[in-house]
Motif scaffolding. Structure first.
Motif, PDB file in Angstrom:
ATOM      1  N   THR A   1       0.855  -1.198   0.000  1.00 17.87           N
ATOM      2  CA  THR A   1       0.000   0.000   0.000  1.00 17.87           C
ATOM      3  C   THR A   1       0.885   1.240   0.000  1.00 17.87           C
ATOM      4  OG1 THR A   1      -1.651  -1.325   1.139  1.00 17.87           O
ATOM      5  CG2 THR A   1      -2.010   1.041   1.164  1.00 17.87           C
TER       6      THR A   1
ATOM      7  N   VAL B   1      -3.414  -4.219   1.486  1.00 17.71           N
ATOM      8  CA  VAL B   1      -2.633  -4.900   2.519  1.00 17.71           C
ATOM      9  C   VAL B   1      -1.237  -4.300   2.562  1.00 17.71           C
ATOM     10  CG1 VAL B   1      -1.760  -7.154   3.268  1.00 17.71           C
ATOM     11  CG2 VAL B   1      -3.850  -7.022   1.906  1.00 17.71           C
TER      12      VAL B   1
ATOM     13  N   LYS C   1       2.575  -4.674   5.052  1.00 17.24           N
ATOM     14  CA  LYS C   1       3.157  -5.333   6.221  1.00 17.24           C
ATOM     15  C   LYS C   1       3.536  -4.320   7.295  1.00 17.24           C
ATOM     16  CE  LYS C   1       7.723  -5.638   4.150  1.00 17.24           C
ATOM     17  NZ  LYS C   1       8.811  -6.478   3.700  1.00 17.24           N
TER      18      LYS C   1
ATOM     19  N   GLY D   1       7.563  -2.811  -3.465  1.00 19.42           N
ATOM     20  CA  GLY D   1       8.717  -2.118  -4.050  1.00 19.42           C
ATOM     21  C   GLY D   1       9.654  -3.072  -4.772  1.00 19.42           C
TER      22      GLY D   1
ATOM     23  N   GLU E   1       3.644 -15.803  -0.099  1.00 17.38           N
ATOM     24  CA  GLU E   1       2.640 -15.638   0.954  1.00 17.38           C
ATOM     25  C   GLU E   1       1.225 -15.734   0.367  1.00 17.38           C
ATOM     26  OE1 GLU E   1       2.385 -12.596   4.455  1.00 17.38           O
ATOM     27  OE2 GLU E   1       4.118 -12.093   3.221  1.00 17.38           O
TER      28      GLU E   1
ATOM     29  N   GLU F   1       3.744  10.098  -9.905  1.00 18.10           N
ATOM     30  CA  GLU F   1       3.472  10.748  -8.632  1.00 18.10           C
ATOM     31  C   GLU F   1       3.177  12.214  -8.908  1.00 18.10           C
ATOM     32  OE1 GLU F   1       6.681   9.961  -5.894  1.00 18.10           O
ATOM     33  OE2 GLU F   1       6.543   7.824  -6.306  1.00 18.10           O
TER      34      GLU F   1
ATOM     35  N   LYS G   1       7.119  -1.739 -19.950  1.00 21.46           N
ATOM     36  CA  LYS G   1       7.248  -0.754 -18.860  1.00 21.46           C
ATOM     37  C   LYS G   1       8.684  -0.213 -18.794  1.00 21.46           C
ATOM     38  CE  LYS G   1       6.805   1.510 -15.045  1.00 21.46           C
ATOM     39  NZ  LYS G   1       6.122   2.790 -14.964  1.00 21.46           N
TER      40      LYS G   1
ATOM     41  N   CYS H   1      11.710   5.777  -9.636  1.00 17.80           N
ATOM     42  CA  CYS H   1      11.535   4.871 -10.780  1.00 17.80           C
ATOM     43  C   CYS H   1      12.639   4.954 -11.835  1.00 17.80           C
ATOM     44  CB  CYS H   1      10.182   5.110 -11.437  1.00 17.80           C
ATOM     45  SG  CYS H   1       8.814   4.601 -10.378  1.00 17.80           S
TER      46      CYS H   1
HETATM   47  N1  LIG Z   1       6.049   5.352  -7.391  1.00 15.03           N
HETATM   48  C1  LIG Z   1       5.737   5.470  -8.683  1.00 15.03           C
HETATM   49  O1  LIG Z   1       5.534   6.567  -9.212  1.00 15.03           O
HETATM   50  C2  LIG Z   1       5.605   4.233  -9.534  1.00 15.03           C
HETATM   51  C3  LIG Z   1       5.017   4.322 -10.811  1.00 15.03           C
HETATM   52  C4  LIG Z   1       4.893   3.174 -11.571  1.00 15.03           C
HETATM   53  C5  LIG Z   1       5.371   1.968 -11.094  1.00 15.03           C
HETATM   54  N2  LIG Z   1       5.959   1.905  -9.872  1.00 15.03           N
HETATM   55  C6  LIG Z   1       6.421   0.615  -9.388  1.00 15.03           C
HETATM   56  O2  LIG Z   1       5.473   0.125  -8.440  1.00 15.03           O
HETATM   57  C7  LIG Z   1       6.140  -0.609  -7.399  1.00 15.03           C
HETATM   58  C8  LIG Z   1       5.792  -0.025  -6.046  1.00 15.03           C
HETATM   59  O3  LIG Z   1       6.330   1.283  -5.995  1.00 15.03           O
HETATM   60  P1  LIG Z   1       5.899   2.307  -4.839  1.00 15.03           P
HETATM   61  O4  LIG Z   1       6.542   3.594  -5.157  1.00 15.03           O
HETATM   62  O5  LIG Z   1       4.438   2.237  -4.637  1.00 15.03           O
HETATM   63  O6  LIG Z   1       6.633   1.621  -3.577  1.00 15.03           O
HETATM   64  P2  LIG Z   1       6.470   1.960  -2.042  1.00 15.03           P
HETATM   65  O7  LIG Z   1       7.774   1.684  -1.419  1.00 15.03           O
HETATM   66  O8  LIG Z   1       5.829   3.307  -1.876  1.00 15.03           O
HETATM   67  O9  LIG Z   1       5.389   0.891  -1.523  1.00 15.03           O
HETATM   68  C9  LIG Z   1       5.624  -0.474  -1.417  1.00 15.03           C
HETATM   69  C10 LIG Z   1       4.841  -1.000  -0.220  1.00 15.03           C
HETATM   70  O10 LIG Z   1       4.854  -2.422  -0.233  1.00 15.03           O
HETATM   71  C11 LIG Z   1       4.874  -2.870   1.109  1.00 15.03           C
HETATM   72  N3  LIG Z   1       5.273  -4.283   1.134  1.00 15.03           N
HETATM   73  C12 LIG Z   1       6.461  -4.828   0.789  1.00 15.03           C
HETATM   74  N4  LIG Z   1       6.418  -6.165   0.913  1.00 15.03           N
HETATM   75  C13 LIG Z   1       5.160  -6.484   1.339  1.00 15.03           C
HETATM   76  C14 LIG Z   1       4.504  -7.702   1.622  1.00 15.03           C
HETATM   77  N5  LIG Z   1       5.102  -8.895   1.514  1.00 15.03           N
HETATM   78  N6  LIG Z   1       3.205  -7.649   2.043  1.00 15.03           N
HETATM   79  C15 LIG Z   1       2.586  -6.468   2.166  1.00 15.03           C
HETATM   80  N7  LIG Z   1       3.160  -5.277   1.886  1.00 15.03           N
HETATM   81  C16 LIG Z   1       4.430  -5.288   1.472  1.00 15.03           C
HETATM   82  C17 LIG Z   1       5.834  -1.917   1.781  1.00 15.03           C
HETATM   83  O11 LIG Z   1       5.683  -1.915   3.179  1.00 15.03           O
HETATM   84  C18 LIG Z   1       5.437  -0.587   1.123  1.00 15.03           C
HETATM   85  O12 LIG Z   1       4.445   0.094   1.897  1.00 15.03           O
HETATM   86  C19 LIG Z   1       7.622  -0.572  -7.758  1.00 15.03           C
HETATM   87  O13 LIG Z   1       7.935  -1.716  -8.492  1.00 15.03           O
HETATM   88  C20 LIG Z   1       7.732   0.655  -8.636  1.00 15.03           C
HETATM   89  O14 LIG Z   1       8.813   0.581  -9.530  1.00 15.03           O
HETATM   90  C21 LIG Z   1       6.087   3.010  -9.079  1.00 15.03           C
END
Ligand SMILES: NC(=O)c1ccc[n+]([C@@H]2O[C@H](COP(=O)([O-])OP(=O)(O)OC[C@H]3O[C@@H](n4cnc5c(N)ncnc54)[C@H](O)[C@@H]3O)[C@@H](O)[C@H]2O)c1
Length: 442
Positions: free
Chosen positions: A8, A29, A31, A85, A106, A159, A211, A267
């Motif tokens: 999330t 969800v 963690k 992430g 999981e 973002e 992507k 990214c």
């Molecule tokens: N941020 C962006 O603008 C963007 C845009 C497109 C794609 N992405 C991609 O999307 C993905 C996520 O990026 P983000 O910026 O949202 O990351 P983020 O770090 O903001 O969020 C990831 C979340 O996943 C949670 N997490 C990790 N393992 C977990 C598990 N086993 N169970 C439950 N929760 C778990 C973490 O606690 C964290 O809150 C990455 O691969 C990124 O490259 C990001």
């Protein structure tokens, strides 16, 4: 339809709330217990325009809920999205897939009924295949294509405009290997299908690569115009006009042709590195991407040198005021922001740094030390030798120039985002150094 969003963060929370806005029952969800507790009590852990209202409305309707319990969240859902992430693996630039695989294993433990597992995280070619293998290893009773399907559905949101991007995307890319999975994705994105959003159905590996290729191409455009900006400075041309002249060509397009301090954020840097590693792994090196990364890394030192040169070649003991810390406006995300390297380089050259950012200071405090933090743009200026604009927040676009002039030791603005017109600085009598444009003397 009922889905679970595992992870999330910036992508998971925005995607989750937008799907619930589409009418889907969504359970997000994570963690991190505090994150879920905050969200459950209506607090939003990230800054993203419009997000708070949308979360409140959908949580209020009961369609959007939050949980730490992955097991019960994913059982009996139509689809489970993985949005965790995928940072750079320390040292080698490969994507660190440990969070993705841990989540997949999981999820496997709790699957009930045919479920589509959708990777929204940015993951290298072959990750979907490996997820499938790991699910079968964890649950030998499950068969792909019968009990579960693994789909790649990369996310392209930005973002700062994430909700609008999710709700009105340029395209949706779906890499799936069964009609069942394609149908579930079609139903989930139904409102966008109705709006004729282009949808590319393809195979998993192609979706994964699409992507990375997109992000690397955008990073290339930014880096290209930055090198052209350097040349503009050398020959006395104006990069704004060059970019406009290029961008009006429909084959080129005007977006991502803004010269500046180089790309950063969570990214582009890591995705370019991961794509380059994939190229090497498959014996198909990506020389352009490698060069883009090298040029972009050097860009930050170049920007610090630009500030030092503007200050007369040395900044030891001088106060430099920094406006903007996040890697772009309208986000609190500080990950791999150019500001962090530029501040460190200026400090290494002996400068005292004061800084202000509308929302990024809390996160920045964990990355840079010995900075005097302000409460407004004007608050950081007293006695400064230079004001450096690093992030183009809207509130920096119409600063009171006369007030700035009265507060600074000498009126010098180094604008790394080109947000002011040369003429207004000339009229105001402020020395103005920008990127790829002629310098304005005081
Ligand atoms: N941020 C962006 O603008 C963007 C845009 C497109 C794609 N992405 C991609 O999307 C993905 C996520 O990026 P983000 O910026 O949202 O990351 P983020 O770090 O903001 O969020 C990831 C979340 O996943 C949670 N997490 C990790 N393992 C977990 C598990 N086993 N169970 C439950 N929760 C778990 C973490 O606690 C964290 O809150 C990455 O691969 C990124 O490259 C990001």
């Amino acid at each position: 339809m009922r889905i679970a969003m595992v992870g999330t963060g910036y992508v998971g929370l925005v995607s989750g709330v937008c799907f619930s806005e589409f009418g889907v029952d969504v359970i997000c969800v994570d963690k991190i217990r505090e994150k879920i507790e905050a969200l459950s009590s209506g607090e939003i852990p990230i800054y993203e325009p419009g997000l708070e209202e949308l979360v409140r409305a959908n949580a209020g309707s009961g369609r959007l809920t939050f949980s730490n319990d992955l097991g019960s969240a994913v059982s009996d859902t139509d689809a489970v999205f993985i949005a965790v992430g995928t940072p750079s693996r320390r040292g080698d630039g490969h994507a660190d897939l440990s969070y993705v695989y841990a989540a997949a294993e999981e999820i496997a433990g709790s699957l009930v009924g045919r479920t589509v597992i959708v990777t929204k995280s940015t993951v290298p070619v072959g990750t979907g295949d490996e997820i499938e293998r790991r699910i079968v290893k964890t649950r030998p009773d499950l068969k792909p294509g019968r009990d579960f399907d693994v789909v790649s559905n990369p996310e392209f949101l930005r973002e700062g405009s994430a909700i609008e991007d999710f709700m009105r995307p340029d395209r949706i890319v779906v890499g799936a290997h069964s009609d069942y999975a394609r149908d579930v994705l079609r139903k989930l994105y139904r409102p966008l299908f109705l709006r004729d959003t282009p949808v590319l159905f393809t195979d998993r590996c192609t979706a994964e690569l699409t992507k990375y290729a997109s992000n690397a191409f955008l990073a290339t455009k930014i880096t290209f115009i930055n090198e052209i900006a350097n040349l503009c400075e050398a020959v006395g041309a104006d990069v704004q006009d060059v970019a406009r002249g290029m961008g009006l060509d429909g084959r080129i397009g005007s977006k991502f042709l803004h010269a500046g301090p180089g790309f950063g954020g969570s990214c582009f840097p890591k995705d370019a590195a991961a794509l380059a590693r994939t190229g090497e792994d498959f014996g198909s090196p990506l020389q352009i991407v490698n060069t883009v990364m090298a040029v972009n890394t050097g860009r930050r030192a170049q920007m610090a040198d630009k500030v030092i040169a503007a200050c007369g070649g040395q900044i030891r003991g001088k106060k430099i005021a920094i406006l903007g810390l996040t890697f772009k406006p309208n986000t609190d995300d500080i990950r791999d922001a150019p500001s962090l390297d530029i501040i460190s380089a200026l400090q290494a050259a002996g400068a005292r740094i004061s800084a202000y950012d509308p929302v990024g200071m809390v996160a920045a405090k964990g990355h840079v030390a010995d900075v005097s933090w302000g409460n407004s743009a004007y608050d950081i200026l007293g006695g400064a030798a230079a004001l450096v604009i690093i992030t183009e927040w809207n509130e920096f676009r119409a600063l009171d120039l006369a007030r700035i002039k009265s507060l600074m030791a000498a009126p010098l603005i180094v604008d790394l985002r080109n947000i002011y017109r040369l003429a207004e600085m000339r009229e105001e009598g402020i020395r103005y150094v920008s990127v790829g444009r002629p310098e304005i003397e005081q």
